[in-house]
Design a protein around this motif. Structure first.
Motif, short mmCIF file in Angstrom:
data_model
loop_
_atom_site.label_atom_id
_atom_site.label_comp_id
_atom_site.label_asym_id
_atom_site.label_seq_id
_atom_site.Cartn_x
_atom_site.Cartn_y
_atom_site.Cartn_z
N GLU A 252 25.72 54.96 29.74
CA GLU A 252 26.88 54.70 28.96
C GLU A 252 26.55 53.91 27.58
O GLU A 252 26.98 54.31 26.63
CB GLU A 252 27.87 53.87 29.78
N SER B 207 32.81 51.21 21.64
CA SER B 207 32.68 50.65 23.25
C SER B 207 33.90 51.06 23.93
O SER B 207 33.95 51.49 25.12
CB SER B 207 32.69 49.08 23.19
N ILE C 109 38.69 46.98 27.62
CA ILE C 109 37.53 46.16 27.33
C ILE C 109 38.02 45.00 26.47
O ILE C 109 39.04 44.69 26.00
CB ILE C 109 36.33 46.92 26.51
N SER D 202 33.29 43.46 27.75
CA SER D 202 33.36 43.49 29.14
C SER D 202 34.32 44.33 29.73
O SER D 202 35.23 44.75 28.80
CB SER D 202 33.72 42.18 29.66
N ASP D 203 34.25 44.73 30.96
CA ASP D 203 35.39 45.61 31.44
C ASP D 203 36.46 44.48 31.74
O ASP D 203 36.28 43.63 32.40
CB ASP D 203 34.76 46.13 32.73
N GLN E 209 39.78 57.60 31.85
CA GLN E 209 38.64 57.59 31.80
C GLN E 209 37.89 57.66 30.28
O GLN E 209 38.24 58.20 29.53
CB GLN E 209 38.14 58.84 32.55
N LYS F 193 39.28 53.09 30.03
CA LYS F 193 40.03 51.90 30.62
C LYS F 193 40.19 50.57 29.71
O LYS F 193 40.88 50.86 28.83
CB LYS F 193 39.33 51.44 31.90
N ARG G 134 33.05 40.83 34.46
CA ARG G 134 32.27 42.02 34.44
C ARG G 134 31.78 42.75 33.23
O ARG G 134 32.16 43.46 32.63
CB ARG G 134 33.41 43.31 34.96
N HIS H 228 33.55 53.65 27.09
CA HIS H 228 33.67 53.35 28.23
C HIS H 228 35.24 53.37 29.02
O HIS H 228 35.45 53.66 29.96
CB HIS H 228 33.78 51.65 28.47
N LEU I 272 29.64 44.46 30.19
CA LEU I 272 29.03 45.90 30.02
C LEU I 272 27.86 45.77 29.39
O LEU I 272 26.81 46.33 29.91
CB LEU I 272 29.98 46.57 29.66
N ASP J 230 40.71 44.74 33.98
CA ASP J 230 41.61 45.41 34.52
C ASP J 230 42.74 45.84 33.52
O ASP J 230 43.08 44.86 32.84
CB ASP J 230 42.39 44.55 35.80
#
Ligand code: MEV
Length: 323
Positions: free
Chosen positions: A111, A135, A143, A167-168, A305, A141, A152, A139, A154, A170
């Protein structure tokens, strides 16, 4: 010479909080959306885009991405992301093209490699900016950029004196409506405008600091699912961006029209035109008011996605994989 098509797609995005300040290393929160850019590539006798012969000197993103390829490349592109509207169309094109071109050349990747390619193409084309859009579009979702103590991480990207830790997060279970002014406003000139503002105004640093604390509070509000507070912070962020000079009357009109039916609303992306976003639990009302004030509304789905290959072993380009 390989003549089968390779196809990849990448989502668009919107910025919940922190655009422009992120260029100076401040934090930002971004979500990918269910509007994708698709790009198919194959080797061919000449460079073409959608069947038309093209001079890649005039397509800097694609020129950058093909700089090490010594064949001509045919590109097919399809987009459900409005172009030049703050929803990441150029980062999504760069991400999808980078992934498809690597597949075409049988070059393996992770990625982060696609982020490096896409951010490199963005910098080559527009001269400055952060790796936030690249990013987010790679990625998918959600960030964060430069939010401390995320659990999390990345990747980290540095350019000159700036570093961006991505970072990822939720994806919040919240409803967002985008309103498109229909005015195209490329990112580069807006980023330059803010740079000029910063060099002329001694209080610009205070505005950047205020955007930073607004974004960090927003991160906390998302984690607590505090939709009212997040909305208020979005509206404050819009005011700060207006002081920086990147809003316009059409964006303000859509933001003001959405506010009575929203927790908050703001421009999203580089501004000067393009899109605004409202956080609401009455998306139909927000859509109606955006329409009646001259904008085009989209209720966006999040949690999508990131960049992905589309056609596996299929010999044909993917003509319309977009729902
Ligand atoms: C554009 O989507 C976001 C900006 O912050 C520019 C950048 O981060 O490169 C305005």
């Amino acid at each position: 010479m390989e003549d089968r098509w390779y196809t990849a797609s990448a989502p668009g995005k919107f910025v919940i909080l922190g655009e422009h300040a992120v260029v100076y290393g401040k934090p930002a929160l971004v979500l990918a959306v269910d509007r994708r850019m698709t790009c198919s590539v194959r080797f061919g006798p000449r460079n073409t885009i959608n069947g038309e012969r093209v001079d890649l000197e005039k397509q800097p993103h694609l020129k950058y991405l093909t700089r090490n390829i010594d064949h001509c490349v045919e590109f097919l592109t399809r987009s459900r992301i409005p172009v030049g509207s703050g929803m990441g169309s150029s980062a999504a094109l760069s991400a999808a093209a980078a992934m498809a071109l690597r597949a075409l050349q049988s070059i393996g990747y992770e990625e982060k490699d696609i982020v490096d390619d896409a951010y490199g193409a963005e910098l080559y084309a527009q001269g400055s900016g952060s790796p936030m859009d690249a990013s987010a579009c790679v990625h998918g979702k959600g960030i964060t950029v430069n939010v401390p103590d995320t659990d999390r991480p990345l990747w980290t990207i540095s350019r000159g004196e700036r570093t961006w830790n991505v970072s990822d997060i939720d994806v919040p279970d919240m409803t967002f409506v985008i309103g498109n002014t229909g005015i195209k406003a490329p990112t580069g000139p807006q980023v330059d405008k803010v740079r000029r503002f910063i060099t002329k105004n001694h209080f610009a640093a205070d505005i950047m600091d205020e955007i930073e604390s607004t974004t960090l509070e927003g991160y906390d509000a998302i984690r607590r699912n505090n939709v009212e507070h997040l909305g208020r912070l979005m509206t404050s962020n819009h005011k700060l961006l207006s002081i920086l000079g990147v809003s316009c009357k059409e964006l303000n009109k859509l933001v003001n029209a959405a506010l009575p039916f929203s927790y908050g609303a703001k421009l999203t992306g580089s501004g000067g035109g393009g899109c605004m976003v409202a956080l609401t639990d009455d998306p139909q009302k927000v859509c109606e008011t955006i329409k009646s004030h001259g904008g085009t509304p989209y209720i966006v789905q999040t949690g999508v996605q990131g960049a992905r290959l589309e056609n596996g072993d299929n010999e044909d380009p993917v003509v319309d994989i977009i729902p």
